[in-house]
Design an enzyme around this catalytic site. Structure first.
Site, PDB file in Angstrom:
ATOM      1  N   GLY A   1       4.078 -54.362  14.226  1.00 14.10           N
ATOM      2  CA  GLY A   1       3.324 -54.426  12.977  1.00 14.10           C
ATOM      3  C   GLY A   1       3.386 -53.116  12.217  1.00 14.10           C
ATOM      4  O   GLY A   1       2.427 -52.707  11.568  1.00 14.10           O
TER       5      GLY A   1
ATOM      6  N   SER B   1       5.387 -52.106   9.655  1.00 13.33           N
ATOM      7  CA  SER B   1       6.016 -52.013   8.332  1.00 13.33           C
ATOM      8  C   SER B   1       5.025 -51.898   7.182  1.00 13.33           C
ATOM      9  O   SER B   1       5.387 -51.437   6.096  1.00 13.33           O
ATOM     10  CB  SER B   1       6.926 -53.231   8.095  1.00 13.33           C
TER      11      SER B   1
ATOM     12  N   ARG C   1       9.009 -58.329  11.126  1.00 17.06           N
ATOM     13  CA  ARG C   1      10.030 -59.351  10.863  1.00 17.06           C
ATOM     14  C   ARG C   1      10.910 -59.030   9.658  1.00 17.06           C
ATOM     15  O   ARG C   1      12.112 -59.204   9.688  1.00 17.06           O
ATOM     16  CB  ARG C   1       9.353 -60.709  10.668  1.00 17.06           C
TER      17      ARG C   1
ATOM     18  N   LYS D   1      11.187 -54.568   4.370  1.00 12.00           N
ATOM     19  CA  LYS D   1       9.947 -53.808   4.554  1.00 12.00           C
ATOM     20  C   LYS D   1      10.096 -52.772   5.665  1.00 12.00           C
ATOM     21  O   LYS D   1       9.558 -51.664   5.570  1.00 12.00           O
ATOM     22  CB  LYS D   1       8.790 -54.763   4.871  1.00 12.00           C
TER      23      LYS D   1
ATOM     24  N   ASP E   1      10.308 -61.411  15.863  1.00  7.12           N
ATOM     25  CA  ASP E   1       9.117 -62.246  15.752  1.00  7.12           C
ATOM     26  C   ASP E   1       8.336 -62.086  17.044  1.00  7.12           C
ATOM     27  O   ASP E   1       8.689 -62.654  18.084  1.00  7.12           O
ATOM     28  CB  ASP E   1       9.513 -63.712  15.543  1.00  7.12           C
TER      29      ASP E   1
ATOM     30  N   TYR F   1      -9.766 -66.744  13.141  1.00  2.00           N
ATOM     31  CA  TYR F   1      -9.232 -65.408  13.427  1.00  2.00           C
ATOM     32  C   TYR F   1      -9.969 -64.698  14.562  1.00  2.00           C
ATOM     33  O   TYR F   1      -9.345 -64.140  15.473  1.00  2.00           O
ATOM     34  CB  TYR F   1      -9.314 -64.583  12.148  1.00  2.00           C
TER      35      TYR F   1
ATOM     36  N   LYS G   1      -9.128 -62.192  18.485  1.00  2.00           N
ATOM     37  CA  LYS G   1      -9.444 -60.771  18.597  1.00  2.00           C
ATOM     38  C   LYS G   1     -10.452 -60.516  19.714  1.00  2.00           C
ATOM     39  O   LYS G   1     -10.402 -59.481  20.397  1.00  2.00           O
ATOM     40  CB  LYS G   1      -9.977 -60.251  17.257  1.00  2.00           C
TER      41      LYS G   1
ATOM     42  N   ILE H   1      -9.482 -53.085   6.114  1.00  2.00           N
ATOM     43  CA  ILE H   1      -8.431 -52.125   5.766  1.00  2.00           C
ATOM     44  C   ILE H   1      -7.859 -52.523   4.408  1.00  2.00           C
ATOM     45  O   ILE H   1      -7.410 -53.665   4.228  1.00  2.00           O
ATOM     46  CB  ILE H   1      -7.311 -52.116   6.820  1.00  2.00           C
TER      47      ILE H   1
END
Length: 372
Positions: free
Chosen positions: A44, A46, A69, A73, A99, A211, A215, A264
């Site tokens: 993660g 990018s 991916r 980027k 991925d 979500y 987490k 964020i």
């Protein structure tokens, strides 16, 4: 009652002030995560928090491999991150397009990163990939929920499984790391596996049902891994040194850390807002917001302190200490006192949040069931 509430408020304000100073590093001690000259693998990487972490790690002298991916980027991010290098002549930077929700990709990522790193497995691996698709539970398709679990839980679990196995049970093809005294010193430093979760893991709210569970699962996984790694770290210090072990222990300890950021300000946050329900926006409207650089600095401060559970802002810290249960403590005194203080604060916070959802329903009526 009024007098008790007054002193509870004073105690909470004092605790908040101390937490803020702690987050800013005023109580810093020994650096438990030196990265200068070491190699960091960051998924993660990018955009968003990952890009901010890459930049900060580059400023601290790390060699960096970022994973995402989108190749364009990744190329842009590597250019941005490498421009911040502390030692441009010696630091190295690389990206891998993958991925991370596919189990086999974790093995490929580690193999490619190890080959690029002159046959050495990265010293620090950070499972940072993740994305939120907020929405009411009944309005979210089961397919979306599965995808949320894939990117927010399984991606980290796959990487942890592959990384810990190669650290603890390296193949015979891997070179030894004792050719020089300086190399031996670097190789003997602890390895670190870092997971980015979310402060939503401590307390979920309306609109994050797709979500939050993933987490929260990361928090449970981290607790289990920290406990299990005591077995392997303990094996390095046998009670009978003359006995022959069934398998040689790794020449380093392994530490687990989990980061719990809040909001964020990033492209990902803008994308979240496209599916976010109005009540979710109301519930988090007063939450602190951080830029990618701010959240990266806060995360690194906690890691350098040697903390296990690291919240990146004052609200996340309050949520953390109020929901520790059986999780390891980072500071015995402050975590204990904080849990007492926040247990009182929650007597007022949770009814307020529940009341906002109730009032929204009374004012706006039954939500129309949108297509999944």
């Amino acid at each position: 009652m009024a007098l008790g509430l007054f002193w509870a408020s004073i105690a909470l304000l004092v605790f908040l002030a101390i937490l803020s100073l702690d987050i800013m590093g005023f109580f810093s001690r020994k650096n438990h995560l030196p990265v200068d000259g070491r190699t960091v693998l960051l998924t993660g990487g990018s955009t968003g928090m990952g890009r901010g972490l890459g930049k900060l790690l580059a400023q601290k002298g790390a060699n960096i491999v970022i994973v995402a991916r989108d190749v364009k980027k990744l190329q842009a991010a590597i250019e941005y991150i490498s421009a911040a290098a502390k030692n441009p002549q010696t630091q190295r930077f690389h990206f891998i397009s993958a991925d991370v929700t596919v189990e086999a990709e974790s093995t490929r990522i580690l193999e490619e990163a190890t080959a690029w790193n002159n046959g050495r497995v990265p010293d620090i691996v950070w499972a940072n990939a993740g994305a939120a698709t907020p929405g009411l539970f009944l309005e979210t398709s089961l397919e979306t929920m599965r995808k949320q679990m894939d990117i927010n839980y399984w991606a980290a679990a796959y990487l942890a499984h592959a990384t810990l196995k190669v650290w603890l049970y390296p193949s015979a093809k891997q070179p030894t790391t004792t050719t020089t005294s300086s190399e031996k010193k670097v190789s003997e430093l602890p390895r670190h596996f870092i997971i980015t979760s979310s402060s939503i893991a401590f307390c979920n709210i309306a609109g994050y049902a797709p979500y939050g569970p993933a987490k929260a699962a990361l928090r449970s996984l981290s607790d289990a891994l920290r406990s299990e790694l005591n077995l392997y770290n303990g094996a390095r210090r046998p009670l009978n040194p003359s006995s022959t072990p069934t398998a040689p222990p790794a020449p380093f300890d392994i530490n687990i850390h989990t980061i719990y950021p809040g909001t964020i300000l990033s492209p990902g946050h803008e994308l979240e807002n496209t599916t976010k329900h109005a009540i979710t926006t109301i519930l988090e409207e007063s939450d602190p917001r951080q830029s990618e650089d701010e959240v990266a600095r806060a995360a690194m401060k906690g890691l350098e302190r040697g903390d296990y559970m690291i919240a990146t802002n004052w609200l996340g810290q309050l949520m953390r200490v109020s929901s520790l249960q059986g999780s390891p403590r980072d500071g015995l005194v402050w975590d204990t006192v904080g849990s007492w203080v926040t247990s009182i604060a929650w007597l007022f916070i949770w009814p307020d949040m529940e009341g906002k959802v109730w009032k929204w329903g009374r004012k706006n009526g039954m939500p129309a069931l949108k297509g999944e």
